[in-house]
Enzyme design. Sequence first.
Site, PDB file in Angstrom:
ATOM      1  N   CYS A 132       0.835  -1.197   0.000  1.00  0.00           N
ATOM      2  CA  CYS A 132       0.000   0.000   0.000  1.00  0.00           C
ATOM      3  C   CYS A 132       0.879   1.260   0.000  1.00  0.00           C
ATOM      4  O   CYS A 132       1.515   1.567  -1.004  1.00  0.00           O
ATOM      5  CB  CYS A 132      -0.970  -0.056   1.183  1.00  0.00           C
ATOM      6  SG  CYS A 132      -2.103   1.343   1.319  1.00  0.00           S
ATOM      7  N   ASP A 179      -9.865  -4.038  -5.855  1.00  0.00           N
ATOM      8  CA  ASP A 179      -9.279  -3.030  -4.968  1.00  0.00           C
ATOM      9  C   ASP A 179     -10.023  -1.700  -5.132  1.00  0.00           C
ATOM     10  O   ASP A 179      -9.993  -1.092  -6.207  1.00  0.00           O
ATOM     11  CB  ASP A 179      -7.793  -2.864  -5.310  1.00  0.00           C
ATOM     12  CG  ASP A 179      -7.038  -2.053  -4.276  1.00  0.00           C
ATOM     13  OD1 ASP A 179      -7.637  -1.141  -3.675  1.00  0.00           O
ATOM     14  OD2 ASP A 179      -5.834  -2.317  -4.088  1.00  0.00           O
ATOM     15  N   HIS A 212      -8.019  -4.805  -1.569  1.00  0.00           N
ATOM     16  CA  HIS A 212      -6.786  -4.171  -1.103  1.00  0.00           C
ATOM     17  C   HIS A 212      -6.220  -4.910   0.111  1.00  0.00           C
ATOM     18  O   HIS A 212      -6.952  -5.243   1.031  1.00  0.00           O
ATOM     19  CB  HIS A 212      -7.076  -2.708  -0.746  1.00  0.00           C
ATOM     20  CG  HIS A 212      -5.858  -1.873  -0.585  1.00  0.00           C
ATOM     21  ND1 HIS A 212      -5.114  -1.422  -1.653  1.00  0.00           N
ATOM     22  CD2 HIS A 212      -5.239  -1.399   0.522  1.00  0.00           C
ATOM     23  CE1 HIS A 212      -4.103  -0.697  -1.214  1.00  0.00           C
ATOM     24  NE2 HIS A 212      -4.157  -0.670   0.112  1.00  0.00           N
TER      25      HIS A 212
END
Length: 245
Positions: A132, A179, A212
């Site tokens: 991330c 995501d 995600h």
Amino acid sequence: MANESRPCPCDIGDRFDYGGRGQEVQVGHIKAYVCKPSASTDKAVIVIHDIFGWQLSNTRYIADMLTTNGYIAICPDFFVGQEAWKPSNDWASFNDWVKTRDAGKIDKEVDVVLKYLKDQCGAERIGIIGFCWGGAAVQHLMLKNPHLKTGVSLYGVISRFEDKHSLLHPTFFIFGEKDNIIPLEQVTLLEQKLKQNCKVDYEVKIYPGQTHGFVHRKREDINPQDKPFIEEGRKDMINWLNKYL
């Protein structure tokens, strides 16, 4: 969630109940989690945490996984003592929060960690992975740091470095199909830009049905439908590091 009308899309996911096999050390002006394999090696991987910080058990689990595959693994505090994001925080305040934690301004910390790995751990071949926020940092470092051999960016936030694609080192990009933070259009554009500008080996891979954080923030035992993709993502990450380190 502190703000139900605008909840954080980067939810912490499944928090692992995991203590870690390594130890916390002081590396220059920052703290770091370090884990070393039983056999000596000159290969090391820097693990860049996500917005939830260097002490998140899930990230340490991945660091230890790297160690079981023969690598020295180090996860430094790239927030340099600033608080990590908490799931209870108000998502509306996130943009102000992240401005003081720039994934493109960690070069000083990386230099300190590289020196530690070389001087204290005997590392000669060093790669990097990140999740991330850390995935965006990997892309930044692959564009400029000559001392890193390779990188794996796991759902790195593309918009942070969307205009820069001339990578110095082989880089593997992992994304989830579902995501909410990184739309597939951004991934497609990244592939196009890399094809036009990149002179080194790279790969962009999208994992079906995954959200995600799926590689490090989902537990395969309570998400059985995700298990093959979690395992595949981890295996692909290790294989890429093995190939270039």
